[in-house]
Scaffold this motif. Structure first.
Motif, short mmCIF file in Angstrom:
data_model
loop_
_atom_site.label_atom_id
_atom_site.label_comp_id
_atom_site.label_asym_id
_atom_site.label_seq_id
_atom_site.Cartn_x
_atom_site.Cartn_y
_atom_site.Cartn_z
N PRO A 62 1.12 -1.84 -0.05
CA PRO A 62 -0.21 0.35 -0.04
C PRO A 62 0.54 1.42 0.17
O PRO A 62 0.31 2.07 1.54
N ILE A 63 1.02 1.22 -1.25
CA ILE A 63 2.34 2.83 -1.21
C ILE A 63 2.44 3.91 -2.11
O ILE A 63 3.13 4.19 -2.74
N GLY A 64 1.19 3.52 -2.64
CA GLY A 64 0.58 4.67 -3.66
C GLY A 64 0.41 5.87 -2.76
O GLY A 64 0.22 5.95 -1.54
N VAL A 65 -0.12 6.54 -4.17
CA VAL A 65 -0.47 8.15 -2.97
C VAL A 65 -1.54 8.13 -2.56
O VAL A 65 -2.90 7.39 -3.36
N ILE A 104 6.46 7.17 -13.81
CA ILE A 104 7.19 6.64 -13.74
C ILE A 104 7.55 5.82 -12.48
O ILE A 104 7.32 6.64 -11.25
N GLY A 105 6.80 3.89 -12.35
CA GLY A 105 6.22 3.49 -11.28
C GLY A 105 4.84 3.99 -10.89
O GLY A 105 3.92 4.79 -10.51
N THR A 106 4.32 2.97 -11.82
CA THR A 106 2.74 2.41 -11.86
C THR A 106 1.68 1.87 -10.05
O THR A 106 1.32 2.34 -10.17
N GLY A 147 8.75 -2.89 -17.03
CA GLY A 147 10.64 -3.44 -17.59
C GLY A 147 11.83 -1.64 -16.70
O GLY A 147 10.45 -0.97 -15.81
N PRO A 148 12.51 -2.52 -16.26
CA PRO A 148 13.61 -1.04 -15.39
C PRO A 148 12.79 0.02 -16.19
O PRO A 148 13.71 0.07 -17.42
N ALA A 149 12.73 1.33 -16.09
CA ALA A 149 12.34 3.24 -16.29
C ALA A 149 13.46 3.03 -16.87
O ALA A 149 13.73 3.31 -17.73
N LEU A 150 14.71 2.81 -16.48
CA LEU A 150 15.54 3.18 -17.28
C LEU A 150 15.94 2.41 -18.27
O LEU A 150 16.78 2.91 -19.72
N ILE A 167 6.84 11.14 -11.46
CA ILE A 167 8.09 10.30 -10.88
C ILE A 167 7.83 9.51 -9.20
O ILE A 167 7.81 10.46 -8.92
N ASP A 168 7.61 8.60 -9.31
CA ASP A 168 7.22 7.29 -8.45
C ASP A 168 7.88 6.19 -8.61
O ASP A 168 6.82 5.81 -8.43
N ALA A 169 9.64 5.76 -8.39
CA ALA A 169 9.91 4.60 -8.80
C ALA A 169 10.50 4.26 -7.48
O ALA A 169 10.25 4.76 -6.78
N ASP A 170 12.17 3.73 -8.12
CA ASP A 170 13.45 3.18 -6.83
C ASP A 170 13.93 4.84 -6.76
O ASP A 170 14.26 5.49 -8.17
C1 LIG Z 1 5.36 4.18 -4.80
S1 LIG Z 1 4.79 2.35 -6.50
C2 LIG Z 1 4.51 3.65 -7.43
C3 LIG Z 1 2.48 4.34 -6.66
C4 LIG Z 1 2.11 4.86 -7.82
N1 LIG Z 1 2.38 5.60 -8.81
C5 LIG Z 1 0.66 5.59 -6.87
O1 LIG Z 1 0.82 6.24 -6.22
O2 LIG Z 1 -0.37 4.21 -7.05
C6 LIG Z 1 6.71 2.62 -7.36
C7 LIG Z 1 6.52 1.80 -8.14
O3 LIG Z 1 7.44 1.54 -9.18
C8 LIG Z 1 8.44 0.87 -9.06
N2 LIG Z 1 10.02 0.52 -9.81
C9 LIG Z 1 10.40 -0.03 -9.15
N3 LIG Z 1 11.49 -0.12 -9.50
C10 LIG Z 1 11.89 0.48 -11.09
C11 LIG Z 1 12.34 0.44 -12.07
N4 LIG Z 1 13.57 0.38 -11.78
N5 LIG Z 1 11.59 0.62 -13.20
C12 LIG Z 1 10.65 0.96 -12.87
N6 LIG Z 1 9.45 0.70 -12.23
C13 LIG Z 1 10.20 0.06 -10.42
C14 LIG Z 1 7.79 -0.88 -8.04
O4 LIG Z 1 7.30 -1.96 -8.91
C15 LIG Z 1 6.69 0.34 -7.88
O5 LIG Z 1 5.21 -0.78 -8.55
#
Ligand SMILES: C[S@@+](CC[C@H](N)C(=O)[O-])C[C@H]1O[C@@H](n2cnc3c(N)ncnc32)[C@H](O)[C@@H]1O
Length: 223
Positions: free
Chosen positions: A39-42, A65-67, A117-120, A139-142
């Motif tokens: 449960p780490i979404g906004v 970035i980060g779904t 995939g990895p965003a990078l 931007i909300d990923a790693d």
């Molecule tokens: C905080 S959550 C995103 C929350 C979403 N934005 C929301 O608020 O509902 C971070 C997401 O980034 C993904 N993530 C982690 N590393 C990543 C990477 N290198 N590339 C793309 N996505 C990545 C994770 O798997 C996770 O699903």
């Protein structure tokens, strides 16, 4: 009453009045939990803030970035016109699968696309497609890669675009210049980039609420 209980109560009040979840958002959270996603979404308040920001911006295109399960994606995609476009990048195939279902249920499958995939790795492929500049990047990923994501956001935007970086406070550890924690180092590098880059003007705001003590950075692309 503890700070966090008070923050929850106040967030519950604001959200109930200003940004209540509808059926699609509630179902997205329910399915996310059922699939075992964290449960780490906004929060709904933050999702509505992102939506308002996109609307104020007149955004037609959004890059996320980060779904995760697509909760923030739904809020953002709803800000776009029918012919708008949102691309969301997600590392985990499992998370993306849940998100795609949630977006379809919200009727957003034509606007919002999830790339796995990895965003990078996804970002250079996206750049090769020469997309129209994105009006807003979330931007909300790693967090370790936050500065790289801001750099990519700069390449994929235009003067006037907005870049939002979530979770920049790291429990306050972002202020520790000696930290070796990758998420803190990555976030500090992103803040340095925003501070020093001639094409960026930004700020960062601390927040409290249902998800505790946190904050986000917002930057405007200048040229
Ligand atoms: C905080 S959550 C995103 C929350 C979403 N934005 C929301 O608020 O509902 C971070 C997401 O980034 C993904 N993530 C982690 N590393 C990543 C990477 N290198 N590339 C793309 N996505 C990545 C994770 O798997 C996770 O699903």
């Amino acid at each position: 009453m503890s700070g966090s209980q008070l923050w929850d109560d106040v967030d519950d009040y604001f959200i109930s009045r200003l940004s209540p979840d509808d059926d699609a958002l509630r179902a997205a959270l329910r399915d996310s939990e059922a699939a075992g996603l964290p449960p780490i979404g906004v929060t709904a308040a933050q999702g509505k803030f992102l939506q308002l920001l996109a609307q104020v911006q007149g955004a037609r295109t959004v890059l996320e970035i980060g779904t995760l399960a697509g909760y923030s994606t739904i809020w953002l995609a709803r800000a776009l016109p029918e012919d708008g476009r949102l691309i969301s990048l997600e590392y985990s195939a499992k998370h993306a699968e849940v998100a795609v279902r949630n977006l379809a249920r919200a009727g957003l499958e034509r606007v919002a696309e999830v790339r796995v995939g990895p965003a990078l790795e996804s970002l250079p492929k996206l750049a090769d497609e020469n997309p129209a500049p994105f009006d807003l990047v979330f931007i909300d990923a790693d967090k370790a890669n936050n500065a790289h994501y801001v750099e990519w956001a700069l390449r994929l935007t235009r003067a006037g675009s907005v870049i939002v970086v979530d979770n920049v406070v790291r429990g306050g550890r972002v202020a520790d210049a000696g930290s070796t924690e990758p998420d803190v180092v990555g976030t500090r590098n992103a803040i340095d980039l925003i501070a020093n880059h001639p094409r960026l003007s930004g700020t960062a705001i601390q927040t409290v609420g249902q998800k505790g003590y946190d904050g986000f950075a917002v930057a405007r692309v200048l040229a």
